[in-house]
Design a protein around this motif. Structure first.
Motif, PDB file in Angstrom:
ATOM      1  N   UNK A  22       0.773  -1.126   0.090  1.00  0.00           N
ATOM      2  CA  UNK A  22      -0.044   0.059  -0.093  1.00  0.00           C
ATOM      3  C   UNK A  22       0.863   1.236   0.089  1.00  0.00           C
ATOM      4  N   UNK A  23       1.763   1.308   0.810  1.00  0.00           N
ATOM      5  CA  UNK A  23       2.893   2.402   0.845  1.00  0.00           C
ATOM      6  C   UNK A  23       3.459   2.521  -0.499  1.00  0.00           C
ATOM      7  N   UNK A  24       4.015   1.525  -0.893  1.00  0.00           N
ATOM      8  CA  UNK A  24       4.655   1.595  -2.446  1.00  0.00           C
ATOM      9  C   UNK A  24       3.603   2.250  -3.604  1.00  0.00           C
ATOM     10  N   UNK A  25       2.552   1.851  -3.487  1.00  0.00           N
ATOM     11  CA  UNK A  25       1.825   2.064  -4.471  1.00  0.00           C
ATOM     12  C   UNK A  25       1.338   3.553  -4.228  1.00  0.00           C
ATOM     13  N   UNK A  26       0.804   4.182  -3.120  1.00  0.00           N
ATOM     14  CA  UNK A  26       0.723   5.544  -2.525  1.00  0.00           C
ATOM     15  C   UNK A  26       1.696   6.261  -3.032  1.00  0.00           C
ATOM     16  N   UNK A  27       2.954   5.902  -2.631  1.00  0.00           N
ATOM     17  CA  UNK A  27       4.309   6.727  -3.090  1.00  0.00           C
ATOM     18  C   UNK A  27       4.384   6.894  -4.393  1.00  0.00           C
TER      19      UNK A  27
END
Length: 257
Positions: A55-60
């Protein structure tokens, strides 16, 4: 075994997620991977960590580009803090100050301790805030680093363009249990990745780690991650366009008189 595939778009990244479907599944578009069964609390914790990391990677990827700034904010002796309760209060107040100055700004902030100094500091990635505003508003110490994100990121000698896997992983892993709460804090106006409805796989034998889905036009496969719960994540990145250099005809040699 029936399979479904869902595509997720985030910046220059396309992630294709393939998972098994129950035989009685009807509504494929809204289907989700089957909920795994865990043998221990450690397995459950590891599974949740994997979801949070993705989730963090996608949002970033969805929010940042070479126009974004990466900053490291430290505390001087006068403002030094020793616990993350105070750090969280300062972080929240500082982000409010930045948002008042730049209402449309997107900010991701991370807290941690230095490996050598063990002093609390912040890492921040922002879009829509000029460098001078960050320097003006940070009143607690020194800004050790403030620079734009790279337009070209190399992995094993391959230019993967605006794929920020390395930085996103480093920032996510900066968290420790002492910090508590979430691994990162983001402003509410951050863009979300675009998720397409799931489609049932129409490939004989289905997709595997050795047989991935076809890359979208202009993208190339850079990573495959398979979980032990029947879910495979294929990461594709839009590679930067290579510049074409043409040799000028009848070019006269340089003269040294």
């Amino acid at each position: 075994m029936r399979q479904a595939k869902r595509r997720i778009w985030a910046g220059v990244i396309c992630e294709q997620v393939v998972y098994n479907l129950p035989d009685k599944a009807r509504n494929i578009k809204d289907s989700q991977p089957q909920k795994p069964r865990f043998d221990s609390e450690e397995e459950r914790k590891e599974h949740r960590m994997g979801i949070s990391r993705r989730t963090h990677y996608r949002n970033f990827q969805a929010n940042f580009s070479p126009t974004s700034l990466y900053s490291t904010l430290t505390f001087d002796l006068e403002h030094e803090i020793h616990d993350f309760i105070d750090a969280r209060r300062i972080r929240n107040n500082f982000m409010k100050v930045l948002k008042r100055a730049c209402p449309d700004a997107v900010i991701f902030c991370y807290m941690g301790r230095g490996k050598a100094t063990h002093r609390i500091h912040f890492h921040m990635v922002s879009e829509g805030i000029p460098e001078e505003v960050i320097r003006e508003k940070w009143k607690y110490g020194t800004i050790c680093r403030i620079e734009t994100l790279r337009a070209h990121n190399y992995f094993n000698g391959v230019d993967r363009g605006q794929d920020y896997t390395g930085l996103a992983t480093y920032l996510f892993d900066h968290w420790t249990e002492e910090v508590g709460g979430h691994h990162w804090y983001q402003t509410k106006n951050a863009k979300k990745p675009e998720t397409e409805p799931a489609k049932e796989v129409k490939v004989r034998g289905g997709y595997t780690k050795d047989r991935p889905p076809k890359a979208p036009k202009g993208y190339t496969l850079v990573d495959i991650t398979a979980t032990k719960y029947g879910c495979i994540h294929y990461i594709y990145v839009a590679l930067p366009v290579k510049r074409k250099y043409t040799r000028r005809k009848n070019r006269s040699p340089d003269r040294f008189d």
